[in-house]
Scaffold this active site. Structure first.
Site, short mmCIF file in Angstrom:
data_model
loop_
_atom_site.label_atom_id
_atom_site.label_comp_id
_atom_site.label_asym_id
_atom_site.label_seq_id
_atom_site.Cartn_x
_atom_site.Cartn_y
_atom_site.Cartn_z
CG HIS A 272 -5.19 -2.85 0.31
ND1 HIS A 272 -4.65 -2.28 -0.81
CD2 HIS A 272 -4.66 -2.19 1.37
CE1 HIS A 272 -3.84 -1.29 -0.46
NE2 HIS A 272 -3.82 -1.23 0.86
CB SER B 186 -0.95 -0.05 1.21
OG SER B 186 -1.93 0.93 1.14
CG ASP C 122 -6.18 -2.87 -3.87
OD1 ASP C 122 -6.95 -2.42 -3.01
OD2 ASP C 122 -4.95 -2.85 -3.74
#
Length: 538
Positions: free
Chosen positions: A484, A232, A455
């Protein structure tokens, strides 16, 4: 609003430039190229030399870290301001489990960051024993750390944790003018709290400094070149690291990539995220509808939405357990957009609430007092980094226009995301111009990007953009899936590419695709109760 947990089984400096107080739009990004001659880059080199000489004295982990053996903990000192490497130093906490295999087979240290901004990976060494990570853990020391501002690493706080987790909240899907003003006032107060608590240090909580800290950590670990895995937000400052220090890279895994284009950081990335969550919210409702016989929430996604809205209206009128209002409900179901591991739990909570049992919803959505300090700290770091990293609109009418328009298409997350980021409209610290993430062909070893096609937290176009900017990067896509953070998760194909890359350095030629992991198994509360009954005597 970025994810902070990847699955464990499941430039150099730019000059700080203030945004004009009356600016309506964020200025068109004027990205800066990496420059090896800046004071900050020279300061990083000096700090890394000191760290290499000092090393890290690993010992028993402090009780506050809650890490059992064989994890060991230590600290590394980094400059608050890399332009002044001999000035104020701050201390970052570090954790490690040594490679479990034979010393001759050791490949080095694998440093991990789970994202945020505002998340710690101090827990990461414990993943070495999990089946999905065991072969990698035999070859690498697993290293976690708390980035600047996070946990005990020069802790940043903007508000009393008790006030931050105050519940219930309403957070209406269609906010009135009065409610919007209330949130504007709250955002101003929050930004003021950050400035008041951090003082002059506030401007130094940035993605660029997170990248520089990573190089100092590399040196302190005794690694000539870095092997790093970021998920991320961790992919963004990992990409900054690759741009700033390409010759210091041994290998990099970018799991669920942020779009690094300077014009996307961070205002437009958040708008894109809110739109993507609408699709993921639809995925969840489609799955629930498919399992109508289990949950009785409706046999179409629209009927499931009606059930959710019925619960939302009920808790807005009378909060469940006195703590779960519409805001807490939305926040809990947003997690189902990040991870489909939550789907069965959330569907059960809705189903039980409508049958008159609010307990599962309260258990899943009510704020946890024991997590209040961590939650406020993580939010403070998230806000500081994103507000410092780039220009933001300073005119509320821009926010109001953009989010009103977007909410008509994507009501599920749009306003909640806007309120989370709104302190950036009133930020007092100077803003940076984002670094142009780009590496010359041949300057960087092969890298690996992992991405789920659906995602929502880091929409798939971000992975494509990152690959364009890092020549030689390979992209592994999990088709039709939206979890994710997919490395080390439920997809054996993805994990095979990850393991092959970390153990051999090999990547797919350019792009590879994996079928989606298996959908969650619907297990209702009633079915679990049946499973717990004693077996009949025979």
């Amino acid at each position: 609003m970025y994810g902070t947990v990847a699955s464990l089984g499941s430039l150099a400096v730019t000059a700080l430039v203030a945004v004009p107080a009356g600016g309506a739009e964020p200025r068109a990004a004027q990205p800066r190229a990496a420059d090896t001659r800046t004071a900050e880059t020279l300061g990083t080199a000096e700090a890394a030399r000191r760290a290499a000489a000092a090393g890290i004295a690993f010992g028993a982990c402090p009780k506050a870290e809650d890490l059992p053996a064989p994890a060991r903990c230590g600290t590394v000192k980094v400059p608050l301001d890399y332009a002044k490497p001999s000035g104020r130093l701050i201390t970052l906490t570090v954790s490690r489990v040594k490679a479990a295999g034979k010393p001759a087979k050791r490949l080095g240290a694998l440093v991990y960051n789970p994202g945020g901004p505002g998340a710690s990976s101090m827990y990461f060494p414990m993943a070495a024993e999990l089946p999905e990570w065991k072969r990698i853990g035999a070859a690498y020391d697993f290293v976690g750390y708390a980035p600047r501002g996070v946990g005990r690493s020069a802790t940043l706080s903007c508000q009393s944790p008790k006030d931050f987790t105050k519940a219930p909240t309403q957070d209406p899907a269609e906010p009135s003018a009065a409610y919007r003003q209330q949130r504007i006032d709250g955002a101003k107060a929050y930004a003021d709290g950050c400035a008041r608590n951090a003082g002059d240090a506030l401007r130094h909580y940035t993605s660029l400094n997170n990248a520089r800290d990573l190089d100092v950590l590399r040196a302190a670990l005794g690694e000539r070149r870095l092997t790093f895995m970021g998920a991320s937000y961790g992919t963004y400052f990992g990409a900054l690291y690759a741009t700033l220090f390409p010759t210091h890279v041994r290998g990099m895994v970018f799991d669920s990539a942020v779009n690094p284009a300077p014009g996307q950081i961070w205002y437009r990335n958040n708008l894109d995220q809110s739109l993507a969550f609408e699709g993921r919210w639809a995925d969840f409702r489609t799955w629930v509808a498919k399992h109508h016989r289990t949950y009785r929430l409706g046999d179409t996604p629209q009927k499931v939405l009606a059930a959710y809205e019925k619960v939302r209206a009920a808790v807005a009128k009378k909060p469940a357990g006195g703590t779960v209002g519409a805001g807490e409900l939305q926040s809990a179901f947003l997690r189902a957009g990040y991870y489909d591991d939550y789907w069965a739990m959330r569907a059960t909570a809705l189903s039980e609430y409508l049958k008159g049992n609010p307990r599962p919803l309260i258990d899943q959505a009510a704020p946890k007092p024991e997590a209040a300090w961590d939650d406020e700290n993580g939010n403070a770091v998230y806000t500081a980094v994103e507000c410092n990293d780039a220009p933001w609109p300073t005119d509320w009418q821009v926010w109001n226009r953009d989010n009103t328009k977007l909410a008509a298409r994507a009501p599920f997350e749009t306003w909640a995301n806007a309120w989370m980021n709104l302190p950036c409209a009133f930020w007092s610290a100077p803003r940076q111009e984002p670094l142009e993430v780009r590496v010359k062909p041949g300057a960087l070893p092969p890298t690996l990007i992992l991405a789920a096609e659906r995602d929502a937290a880091t929409p798939y176009p971000g992975a494509l953009e990152l690959q364009r900017r890092l020549p030689g990067a390979a992209l592994v896509t999990e088709r039709g899936a939206g979890t994710h953070g997919i490395g080390g998760g439920d997809n054996a194909c993805v994990n095979g590419h990850l393991e092959r890359y970390l153990l051999t350095g090999r990547t797919p030629v350019r792009r590879a695709q994996c079928a989606p992991h298996r959908e969650p198994n619907p297990v209702s509360l009633d079915e679990r109760a049946v499973a717990r009954r004693p077996a009949p005597a025979v």
